[in-house]
Motif scaffolding. Structure first.
Motif, PDB file in Angstrom:
ATOM      1  N   VAL B 173      -4.853  -0.880  -3.849  1.00  0.00           N
ATOM      2  CA  VAL B 173      -6.060  -1.228  -3.105  1.00  0.00           C
ATOM      3  C   VAL B 173      -6.177  -0.315  -1.884  1.00  0.00           C
ATOM      4  O   VAL B 173      -7.262   0.119  -1.512  1.00  0.00           O
ATOM      5  N   GLN B 174      -5.023  -0.014  -1.292  1.00  0.00           N
ATOM      6  CA  GLN B 174      -5.005   0.910  -0.159  1.00  0.00           C
ATOM      7  C   GLN B 174      -5.647   2.244  -0.558  1.00  0.00           C
ATOM      8  O   GLN B 174      -6.441   2.800   0.191  1.00  0.00           O
ATOM      9  N   ALA B 175      -5.327   2.720  -1.763  1.00  0.00           N
ATOM     10  CA  ALA B 175      -5.888   3.988  -2.222  1.00  0.00           C
ATOM     11  C   ALA B 175      -7.408   3.895  -2.289  1.00  0.00           C
ATOM     12  O   ALA B 175      -8.107   4.820  -1.886  1.00  0.00           O
ATOM     13  N   GLU B 176      -7.937   2.757  -2.768  1.00  0.00           N
ATOM     14  CA  GLU B 176      -9.390   2.601  -2.859  1.00  0.00           C
ATOM     15  C   GLU B 176     -10.034   2.627  -1.475  1.00  0.00           C
ATOM     16  O   GLU B 176     -11.060   3.283  -1.265  1.00  0.00           O
ATOM     17  N   LEU B 178      -8.799   3.907   1.339  1.00  0.00           N
ATOM     18  CA  LEU B 178      -8.661   5.239   1.939  1.00  0.00           C
ATOM     19  C   LEU B 178      -9.707   6.198   1.379  1.00  0.00           C
ATOM     20  O   LEU B 178     -10.330   6.964   2.119  1.00  0.00           O
ATOM     21  N   ASN B 179      -9.922   6.126   0.049  1.00  0.00           N
ATOM     22  CA  ASN B 179     -10.957   6.967  -0.550  1.00  0.00           C
ATOM     23  C   ASN B 179     -12.318   6.643   0.027  1.00  0.00           C
ATOM     24  O   ASN B 179     -13.119   7.537   0.314  1.00  0.00           O
TER      25      ASN B 179
END
Lengths: 281, 250
Positions: B173-176, B178-179
């Motif tokens: 979820v962090q990746a989403e 950050l994107n």
């Protein structure tokens, strides 16, 4: 590894909901010798429930069932609550996530550590005090005499977590379950706390189950890794071979983590449809 | 891009009698993404709180887009600078729907066309329209953080203060998020001042970073120094090593 310390076969944890029972852990099996095992997964993957069910700490209406749940020749599922209590702490103990909520706020640190020992053994007061102080020293607290007299709110998070580790290790258990032992701590303190756990565990030849959401951290401190998703073990591998992981979920997790020398413009996002994990929870 | 978005000079902040931040000074250019890193208690979040007006006991100077900021709450200030908090479980009102939450800043500032603006903003942060009339407890952590980001963007601010926006979230979820933050910054030319203790996140999202310790800035470095492990200050290097980085000679 000849005689496993812990054998788990077909462990299932079920919670009733308005829409019928939900399995949060679905029939997982693994065994553990005197080694360091990491369990990794995201929130809701069932990793904490796995740790808790080994200690039979799942409260009703949650229900634990397993084909086999044997610790050092003892069938944990058949034990009476009284015998189970004697086992908890003395032979298997657990370090919780947040020292702020897990320590007793109205007892000094020294009293709490002594209590952990007194529950399982009778000791004269002087010997007890010596054991407590040497344990505090073992978790690298500089001034054990002073710290033993402090209350939990007077110590920092990192120190609180070391106090908790001291408390859990003073009865010299055979198996330590650490459930996110460092996620409430700063990066710089995390490494110290894990180094202490690592030293004590390897020094005493104990078994360790390290539960965490941080793949890299687990890879650094464990021998073997189980990756959980949706209550199932999707991948089991040696920590050193984590980069060779094959399951799309593990690969997705690894790729989604930013790296120190990040030059990707967009982080890959997990495609949750790429694998099947039965009915959603 | 040459204008200064955030300018701090001799900034000292205290809570009551306890001084927390001592003599901090740095500038963030417009369109830049700047990170504050350091361990808990180093005063990094306090700087964000002082800029946004939540820690009013400060001395020195704070200027946003060339305009000095006073100590009192400032309505015009809210239009140019907004904050996103760490914990999406705590920062959304539990009894207000997503729609209420997003429309409130518009109502306070008397801006019309709320319906369309809320709809557009949901789309911008990648939330389906069906979430519009839900309550926070019906959303996942990642969805809540998207709502919190949407709320901060409702007044079209130029500067966004991010206080550990992903530390309460799972890796995927962090990746989403950050994107999303990277995309929003590119599309709207936002300036970010982000507090974090996660160095790889800095590497992904930021251009420069300041390392803080005991309420002081010990080092301001370009993100390339972080990527190659060439931070100069001994404490920064310690932090870098603890995060699993391989050090290079400075």
């Amino acid at each position: 590894m000849s005689v496993p310390l812990l054998e788990v076969e077909g462990l299932t944890v079920t919670f009733p909901t308005a829409r019928g029972p939900v399995d949060v852990v679905r029939g997982i099996s693994f065994s553990l010798g005197r080694e360091r095992l990491g369990i990794v997964g995201e929130s809701g993957s069932g990793k904490s429930m796995t740790g808790r069910s080994i200690l039979r700490l799942i409260r009703p209406p949650g229900h634990v069932s397993a084909g086999r749940l044997v610790f050092d020749g003892i069938d944990l599922l058949a034990l009476s609550e009284r015998r189970m209590r004697a086992l908890r702490g003395a032979r298997i103990s657990m370090v919780m996530q947040d020292p702020k909520f897990s320590l007793n706020p109205v007892m000094t640190v020294g009293e709490q550590i002594a209590e952990a020992l007194l529950t399982h053994a009778k000791l004269p007061r002087r010997a007890l005090k010596a054991r407590v102080l040497s344990m505090l020293e073992a978790v690298r607290i500089n001034d054990p005499e002073r710290v033993a007299g402090l209350y939990p709110h007077e110590v920092s998070g990192g120190m609180g977590q070391r106090v908790m580790i001291a408390m859990m290790l003073i009865p010299e258990p055979d198996l330590l379950i650490a459930d996110e032992p460092t996620s409430a701590l700063d990066v710089s303190v995390q490494a110290q706390v894990l180094d202490i756990i690592d030293d004590l565990v390897t020094g005493k030849g104990m078994g360790l189950i390290l539960i965490s959401h941080d793949l890299n951290l687990v890879a650094r401190y464990c021998d073997r890794i189980l990756v959980m998703n949706g209550g199932e073990i999707v991948e089991e591998c040696r920590a050193s071979e984590l980069h060779l992981a094959r399951h799309p979920y593990t690969r997705g997790l690894l790729a989604a983590m930013p790296r120190m020398d990040e030059d990707r413009d967009v982080l890959p996002v997990l495609d949750r449809g790429a694998w099947t994990t039965g009915a959603g929870t | 891009m040459s204008a200064t978005a955030i300018h701090l000079e001799n900034l000292s902040i205290s809570y009551g009698k306890t001084p927390v931040v001592h003599d901090v000074a740095f500038s963030v250019a417009e369109g830049e993404s700047f990170a504050l890193v350091g361990e808990s208690g180093s005063g990094k979040s306090t700087i964000l709180r002082a800029i946004s007006g939540l820690a009013p006991e400060w001395t020195g100077a704070i200027a946003i887009l060339g305009k000095p900021r006073g100590h009192a709450p400032d309505r015009d200030f809210a239009k140019v600078c907004q904050m996103v908090f760490q914990d999406p479980y705590g920062s959304l009102h539990p009894r207000k729907t997503v729609d209420d939450c997003l429309a409130e800043p518009l109502a306070i500032h008397g801006i019309g066309g709320r319906d369309a603006r809320v709809r557009d903003m949901l789309a911008a942060v990648g939330l389906d329209q069906r979430f519009r009339f839900r309550f926070p407890h019906q959303l996942s952590g990642g969805q809540r953080q998207r709502v919190a980001i949407a709320r901060a963007l409702m007044l079209s601010p130029r500067v966004l203060l991010l206080d550990e926006p992903t530390s309460a979230l799972d890796v995927s979820v962090q990746a989403e998020i950050l994107n999303l933050l990277k995309k929003l910054r590119r599309e709207q030319g936002l300036t970010y001042l982000m507090v974090t203790h996660n160095l790889p996140v800095v590497s992904f999202l930021c251009d420069r970073l300041a390392v803080m310790r005991h309420g002081r800035v010990v080092e301001i470095a370009d993100v390339s120094a972080l990527k190659t492990g060439r931070l100069a200050d001994p404490y920064s290097r310690e932090l870098y090593a603890a995060s699993g980085g391989a050090l290079q000679p400075a």
